[in-house]
Write a protein that holds these residues in place. Structure first.
Motif, PDB file in Angstrom:
ATOM      1  N   PRO A   1      -3.465  -7.618 -28.516  1.00 40.10           N
ATOM      2  CA  PRO A   1      -4.537  -6.747 -29.023  1.00 40.10           C
ATOM      3  C   PRO A   1      -4.136  -6.085 -30.339  1.00 40.10           C
ATOM      4  N   PRO A   2      -5.063  -5.965 -31.270  1.00 38.70           N
ATOM      5  CA  PRO A   2      -4.738  -5.328 -32.556  1.00 38.70           C
ATOM      6  C   PRO A   2      -4.553  -3.821 -32.391  1.00 38.70           C
ATOM      7  N   PHE A   3      -3.648  -3.261 -33.182  1.00 37.31           N
ATOM      8  CA  PHE A   3      -3.495  -1.805 -33.229  1.00 37.31           C
ATOM      9  C   PHE A   3      -4.525  -1.279 -34.222  1.00 37.31           C
ATOM     10  N   ARG A   4      -5.767  -1.255 -33.769  1.00 43.54           N
ATOM     11  CA  ARG A   4      -6.856  -0.941 -34.685  1.00 43.54           C
ATOM     12  C   ARG A   4      -7.997  -0.301 -33.914  1.00 43.54           C
ATOM     13  N   LEU A   5      -8.499   0.790 -34.447  1.00 45.20           N
ATOM     14  CA  LEU A   5      -9.630   1.465 -33.831  1.00 45.20           C
ATOM     15  C   LEU A   5     -10.910   0.948 -34.482  1.00 45.20           C
ATOM     16  N   ASP A   6     -11.469  -0.117 -33.933  1.00 44.20           N
ATOM     17  CA  ASP A   6     -12.699  -0.688 -34.470  1.00 44.20           C
ATOM     18  C   ASP A   6     -13.881   0.116 -33.944  1.00 44.20           C
ATOM     19  N   VAL A  15       5.605 -10.894 -18.661  1.00 44.07           N
ATOM     20  CA  VAL A  15       5.958  -9.679 -19.408  1.00 44.07           C
ATOM     21  C   VAL A  15       4.791  -8.994 -20.112  1.00 44.07           C
ATOM     22  N   LYS A  16       3.700  -9.714 -20.365  1.00 43.28           N
ATOM     23  CA  LYS A  16       2.689  -9.088 -21.223  1.00 43.28           C
ATOM     24  C   LYS A  16       1.947  -7.950 -20.539  1.00 43.28           C
ATOM     25  N   TRP A  17       1.833  -7.988 -19.220  1.00 50.24           N
ATOM     26  CA  TRP A  17       1.062  -6.961 -18.523  1.00 50.24           C
ATOM     27  C   TRP A  17       1.812  -5.647 -18.414  1.00 50.24           C
ATOM     28  N   TRP A  18       3.132  -5.654 -18.646  1.00 51.42           N
ATOM     29  CA  TRP A  18       3.862  -4.374 -18.582  1.00 51.42           C
ATOM     30  C   TRP A  18       4.692  -4.152 -19.850  1.00 51.42           C
ATOM     31  N   LEU A  19       5.653  -5.014 -20.144  1.00 47.61           N
ATOM     32  CA  LEU A  19       6.565  -4.774 -21.263  1.00 47.61           C
ATOM     33  C   LEU A  19       5.857  -4.839 -22.610  1.00 47.61           C
ATOM     34  N   LEU A  20       5.156  -5.934 -22.880  1.00 41.01           N
ATOM     35  CA  LEU A  20       4.539  -6.113 -24.192  1.00 41.01           C
ATOM     36  C   LEU A  20       3.385  -5.144 -24.437  1.00 41.01           C
ATOM     37  N   ALA A  21       2.739  -4.709 -23.375  1.00 39.06           N
ATOM     38  CA  ALA A  21       1.587  -3.815 -23.529  1.00 39.06           C
ATOM     39  C   ALA A  21       1.967  -2.341 -23.594  1.00 39.06           C
ATOM     40  N   GLN A  26      -6.975  -4.037 -21.648  1.00 35.69           N
ATOM     41  CA  GLN A  26      -7.165  -4.429 -20.249  1.00 35.69           C
ATOM     42  C   GLN A  26      -7.234  -5.943 -20.113  1.00 35.69           C
ATOM     43  N   ALA A  27      -7.987  -6.598 -20.996  1.00 39.46           N
ATOM     44  CA  ALA A  27      -8.108  -8.050 -20.926  1.00 39.46           C
ATOM     45  C   ALA A  27      -6.753  -8.723 -21.128  1.00 39.46           C
ATOM     46  N   TYR A  28      -5.953  -8.189 -22.048  1.00 35.89           N
ATOM     47  CA  TYR A  28      -4.621  -8.749 -22.292  1.00 35.89           C
ATOM     48  C   TYR A  28      -3.686  -8.496 -21.107  1.00 35.89           C
ATOM     49  N   ALA A  29      -3.666  -7.260 -20.618  1.00 35.69           N
ATOM     50  CA  ALA A  29      -2.732  -6.882 -19.558  1.00 35.69           C
ATOM     51  C   ALA A  29      -3.075  -7.512 -18.219  1.00 35.69           C
ATOM     52  N   THR A  30      -4.338  -7.851 -18.019  1.00 35.51           N
ATOM     53  CA  THR A  30      -4.726  -8.519 -16.777  1.00 35.51           C
ATOM     54  C   THR A  30      -4.826 -10.029 -16.971  1.00 35.51           C
ATOM     55  N   LEU A  31      -4.094 -10.525 -17.994  1.00 37.65           N
ATOM     56  CA  LEU A  31      -3.745 -11.936 -18.141  1.00 37.65           C
ATOM     57  C   LEU A  31      -4.875 -12.835 -18.626  1.00 37.65           C
ATOM     58  N   MET A  32      -5.958 -12.265 -19.160  1.00 33.61           N
ATOM     59  CA  MET A  32      -7.097 -13.083 -19.549  1.00 33.61           C
ATOM     60  C   MET A  32      -6.906 -13.807 -20.873  1.00 33.61           C
ATOM     61  N   ARG A  33      -6.124 -13.194 -21.772  1.00 35.10           N
ATOM     62  CA  ARG A  33      -5.891 -13.794 -23.080  1.00 35.10           C
ATOM     63  C   ARG A  33      -4.423 -13.631 -23.464  1.00 35.10           C
ATOM     64  N   ASP A  34      -3.942 -14.521 -24.346  1.00 34.56           N
ATOM     65  CA  ASP A  34      -2.584 -14.422 -24.869  1.00 34.56           C
ATOM     66  C   ASP A  34      -2.542 -13.703 -26.217  1.00 34.56           C
ATOM     67  N   GLU A  35      -3.688 -13.599 -26.912  1.00 37.21           N
ATOM     68  CA  GLU A  35      -3.695 -12.934 -28.214  1.00 37.21           C
ATOM     69  C   GLU A  35      -3.379 -11.440 -28.028  1.00 37.21           C
ATOM     70  N   PRO A  55       3.407  -0.371 -25.880  1.00 35.39           N
ATOM     71  CA  PRO A  55       2.947   0.397 -27.050  1.00 35.39           C
ATOM     72  C   PRO A  55       1.466   0.781 -26.970  1.00 35.39           C
ATOM     73  N   HIS A  56       0.640  -0.132 -26.484  1.00 34.30           N
ATOM     74  CA  HIS A  56      -0.782   0.183 -26.342  1.00 34.30           C
ATOM     75  C   HIS A  56      -1.001   1.235 -25.259  1.00 34.30           C
ATOM     76  N   TYR A  57      -0.282   1.118 -24.158  1.00 32.25           N
ATOM     77  CA  TYR A  57      -0.409   2.118 -23.098  1.00 32.25           C
ATOM     78  C   TYR A  57      -0.093   3.514 -23.633  1.00 32.25           C
ATOM     79  N   LEU A  58       0.947   3.611 -24.458  1.00 27.02           N
ATOM     80  CA  LEU A  58       1.352   4.913 -24.984  1.00 27.02           C
ATOM     81  C   LEU A  58       0.288   5.488 -25.917  1.00 27.02           C
TER      82      LEU A  58
END
Length: 234
Positions: free
Chosen positions: A220-225, A133-139, A209-218, A141-144
């Protein structure tokens, strides 16, 4: 009471982000070279076209490996991080940022000497269920949000036969980079505020991208660093 190990306490207070993006602004950018860098980077575009095909195929293979074993095969992981790294260098040089005149290396490996680089820490274990689910459903909000940053720019219109019609939209990030480059052309300076903001958008996109392509489970923060270097996080 003082901690027994101050360095360890600092590490716990400011953990290292598992996805780290660096983009150091060249202090002596050419006024005009940005006009042709997109052309000079054509050999990279050709190589990256095939590398991204491989990236997609290996991500699919990794999906099944994680689903059944909970592990991302290390060789596949290192290759895909290398593709992300190569892509970021080309974007930094010729497309999304244009923050250096130094030509990107044809390499998947990290390079401390080049102004742009990225690292993704290898996870020893990944959640087997999240891979579904993380590559489509959970991500989503970030895609939007990233889509809004990319498409929330200016719409071009054309007047014809007493009718105004839209002909296309210029992404916000492209507008910001264009303003910065006009400033560079006339002042020989890349406005630092615009630079930090543009790099911040790119950093956000790479984390997703790293999260959605399955590299990490953490997540991503909603933060513009913003800024050239990955900030420490609390």
């Amino acid at each position: 009471m003082e901690p027994e190990n101050p360095d360890k306490a600092a590490e716990l207070a400011y953990p290292v982000n598992p996805v780290r993006v660096r983009g150091d602004l060249d202090p002596a950018l050419s006024r005009w070279m940005w006009l042709v860098k997109w052309l000079l980077a054509i050999p990279h575009y050709i190589v990256l076209f095939f590398l991204h095909i491989a990236y997609f195929v290996l991500t699919v293979i990794a999906f099944f490996a994680i689903l059944f074993t909970g592990k991302y095969p290390r060789a596949l992981f290192d290759f895909n991080v290398g593709v992300m790294r190569w892509t970021w260098r080309v974007e930094f040089y010729a497309l999304a940022v244009l923050g250096t005149d130094k030509y990107p290396p044809f390499s998947l490996k990290p390079n401390a000497e080049y102004p742009a680089d990225l690292e993704v820490d290898y996870p020893e274990r990944l959640h087997r269920g999240l891979v579904l689910v993380k590559w489509w459903l959970l991500a989503i909000p970030h895609y939007l949000i990233l889509a809004a940053m990319s498409s929330g720019g200016m719409t071009l219109v054309m007047y014809s036969d007493d009718d105004w019609s839209g002909v296309g939209q210029i992404p916000l990030i492209s507008i910001l980079v264009f303003i910065a480059l006009i400033g560079l052309l006339f002042t020989a300076r890349y406005p630092r505020g615009l630079y930090d903001f543009v790099v911040g958008i790119s950093r956000w996109a790479i984390r997703v991208q790293a999260y959605a392509t399955l590299m990490r489970d953490e997540y991503p923060p909603f933060r513009l660093d913003q800024g050239a270097r990955e900030p420490e996080i609390r």
